[in-house]
Motif scaffolding. Sequence first.
Motif, PDB file in Angstrom:
ATOM      1  N   CYS A  33       0.850  -1.199   0.000  1.00 14.76           N
ATOM      2  CA  CYS A  33       0.000   0.000   0.000  1.00 14.76           C
ATOM      3  C   CYS A  33       0.882   1.244   0.000  1.00 14.76           C
ATOM      4  CB  CYS A  33      -0.905   0.004   1.223  1.00 14.76           C
ATOM      5  SG  CYS A  33      -2.005  -1.421   1.341  1.00 14.76           S
ATOM      6  N   THR A  34       0.721   2.085  -1.003  1.00 11.54           N
ATOM      7  CA  THR A  34       1.636   3.213  -1.157  1.00 11.54           C
ATOM      8  C   THR A  34       1.372   4.352  -0.188  1.00 11.54           C
ATOM      9  OG1 THR A  34       0.212   4.131  -2.897  1.00 11.54           O
ATOM     10  CG2 THR A  34       2.034   2.705  -3.595  1.00 11.54           C
ATOM     11  N   PHE A  35       0.231   4.340   0.493  1.00 15.22           N
ATOM     12  CA  PHE A  35      -0.075   5.379   1.476  1.00 15.22           C
ATOM     13  C   PHE A  35       0.449   5.020   2.861  1.00 15.22           C
ATOM     14  CE2 PHE A  35      -3.518   2.354   1.267  1.00 15.22           C
ATOM     15  CZ  PHE A  35      -3.657   1.991   2.588  1.00 15.22           C
ATOM     16  N   CYS A  36       0.898   3.777   3.058  1.00 14.58           N
ATOM     17  CA  CYS A  36       1.248   3.276   4.385  1.00 14.58           C
ATOM     18  C   CYS A  36       2.757   3.196   4.556  1.00 14.58           C
ATOM     19  CB  CYS A  36       0.624   1.904   4.604  1.00 14.58           C
ATOM     20  SG  CYS A  36       1.012   1.197   6.221  1.00 14.58           S
ATOM     21  N   GLU A  37       3.240   3.840   5.624  1.00 11.10           N
ATOM     22  CA  GLU A  37       4.672   3.832   5.932  1.00 11.10           C
ATOM     23  C   GLU A  37       4.979   3.035   7.192  1.00 11.10           C
ATOM     24  OE1 GLU A  37       5.203   8.006   6.353  1.00 11.10           O
ATOM     25  OE2 GLU A  37       5.133   8.412   4.197  1.00 11.10           O
ATOM     26  N   MET A  38       3.996   2.340   7.731  1.00 10.46           N
ATOM     27  CA  MET A  38       4.152   1.712   9.028  1.00 10.46           C
ATOM     28  C   MET A  38       5.199   0.606   9.042  1.00 10.46           C
ATOM     29  SD  MET A  38       0.097   1.587  10.073  1.00 10.46           S
ATOM     30  CE  MET A  38       0.280   0.519  11.490  1.00 10.46           C
ATOM     31  N   TYR A  39       5.286  -0.150   7.949  1.00  4.70           N
ATOM     32  CA  TYR A  39       6.151  -1.329   7.970  1.00  4.70           C
ATOM     33  C   TYR A  39       7.200  -1.311   6.862  1.00  4.70           C
ATOM     34  CZ  TYR A  39       2.211  -2.685  10.865  1.00  4.70           C
ATOM     35  OH  TYR A  39       1.239  -2.704  11.830  1.00  4.70           O
ATOM     36  N   GLU A 214       5.710  12.209  -0.418  1.00  5.88           N
ATOM     37  CA  GLU A 214       4.674  11.668  -1.287  1.00  5.88           C
ATOM     38  C   GLU A 214       5.198  10.887  -2.485  1.00  5.88           C
ATOM     39  OE1 GLU A 214       2.373  15.026  -2.486  1.00  5.88           O
ATOM     40  OE2 GLU A 214       1.746  15.547  -0.443  1.00  5.88           O
ATOM     41  N   ALA A 215       6.525  10.756  -2.647  1.00  6.03           N
ATOM     42  CA  ALA A 215       7.088  10.166  -3.862  1.00  6.03           C
ATOM     43  C   ALA A 215       6.576   8.744  -4.097  1.00  6.03           C
ATOM     44  CB  ALA A 215       8.616  10.181  -3.788  1.00  6.03           C
ATOM     45  N   ARG A 216       6.585   7.913  -3.078  1.00  2.00           N
ATOM     46  CA  ARG A 216       6.143   6.525  -3.225  1.00  2.00           C
ATOM     47  C   ARG A 216       4.679   6.464  -3.621  1.00  2.00           C
ATOM     48  NH1 ARG A 216       4.619   2.868   1.218  1.00  2.00           N
ATOM     49  NH2 ARG A 216       4.781   0.692   0.538  1.00  2.00           N
ATOM     50  N   PHE A 217       3.868   7.293  -3.011  1.00  2.00           N
ATOM     51  CA  PHE A 217       2.440   7.313  -3.302  1.00  2.00           C
ATOM     52  C   PHE A 217       2.175   7.798  -4.723  1.00  2.00           C
ATOM     53  CE2 PHE A 217      -1.738   9.411  -3.223  1.00  2.00           C
ATOM     54  CZ  PHE A 217      -2.532   8.387  -2.728  1.00  2.00           C
ATOM     55  N   ARG A 218       2.834   8.867  -5.123  1.00  2.00           N
ATOM     56  CA  ARG A 218       2.591   9.462  -6.437  1.00  2.00           C
ATOM     57  C   ARG A 218       3.097   8.592  -7.581  1.00  2.00           C
ATOM     58  NH1 ARG A 218       0.714  14.536  -6.786  1.00  2.00           N
ATOM     59  NH2 ARG A 218       0.689  15.847  -4.914  1.00  2.00           N
ATOM     60  N   ALA A 219       3.997   7.659  -7.308  1.00  2.00           N
ATOM     61  CA  ALA A 219       4.498   6.783  -8.366  1.00  2.00           C
ATOM     62  C   ALA A 219       3.363   5.993  -9.010  1.00  2.00           C
ATOM     63  CB  ALA A 219       5.553   5.828  -7.802  1.00  2.00           C
ATOM     64  N   GLY A 220       2.366   5.621  -8.235  1.00  2.00           N
ATOM     65  CA  GLY A 220       1.230   4.887  -8.777  1.00  2.00           C
ATOM     66  C   GLY A 220      -0.007   5.729  -8.986  1.00  2.00           C
ATOM     67  N   PHE A 221       0.037   6.973  -8.511  1.00  2.00           N
ATOM     68  CA  PHE A 221      -1.138   7.848  -8.570  1.00  2.00           C
ATOM     69  C   PHE A 221      -0.640   9.262  -8.899  1.00  2.00           C
ATOM     70  CE2 PHE A 221      -5.372   8.485  -6.017  1.00  2.00           C
ATOM     71  CZ  PHE A 221      -5.930   9.141  -7.091  1.00  2.00           C
TER      72      PHE A 221
END
Length: 296
Positions: A33-39, A214-221
């Motif tokens: 999940c690209t919005f989650c940084e927990m793990y 936001e880089a990880r999230f924006r890669a897919g969105f």
Amino acid sequence: MIPIRYVEPVFRPPSEAQSLILPVTDGCSWNHCTFCEMYTAPQKAFRARGEDEVLESIRRTGALYGSQLRRVFLADGDALVLPTRRLLAILEAIREHMPTVRRVSSYCLARNLKKKSVAELTQLREAGLTMAYLGAESGDDEVLAKVSKGETFDTTRDALDKLGAAGITRSVMILNGLGGQVLSARHADNSARLANATQPEYLSTLVVSFPQGEARFRAGFPEWEPLGQHALFVEMERFLSQLELRKTVFRSDHASNWLVLKGTLGADKARLLERVRQAIAKPEAARLRPEWARGL
């Protein structure tokens, strides 16, 4: 000192603040999940903990604090990925060595219930697992695909229906703002549709945020643009207005939320909607910044 090996950072739902955190896995078995940084930290790579280690932790903790414990939360991200046999052994050990425990709960990924029957989940509930926290995030298939959730409306509904049929209390979380500006309306509409279809016992909303960028999230969105305070309120109003819930405890009181909302739906629907509509009309009445953003 609690005789349990913890791998930092450790996460749990806000309502489990008084619970013993008992890791039975490390990390999250999906973790895309690209919005989650927990793990995402290296030390949080997914692994199931050895059965002997977990049972020994229960025995040792029970010997020290067994008469003081009332709640246990099975960590990390998705304890229900474990086979039913192992979970039953853990629950049996909790019952034996921590006899005053009245509630055992865990996070739950919808995907990890595909291989578990209602009969198995009923066994787990009868053994003491009475509550599961499921991050639905959205009820919209396009939003879910863009954030690599690995689920759909149907798979999430099926998982929640299984839990409900087994008598396990369900706490569902939706991420306000996850669809950004372009998908806000359908995110609200289909998230309400999911809640209506499943009637969870608890429902909460958090505002999506990216402390690590936001880089990880924006890669897919890549077309995603965040909602401002006013737009978040508009999305919340659209979501709440479509909810047709019979007896669901609703909370929007996480530190990320601009506006604190608490009530039972549907009894308090009109009151909560009025509060949101007042915030839309007079945004200065809401908190100027969410708690997590202060000082940034």
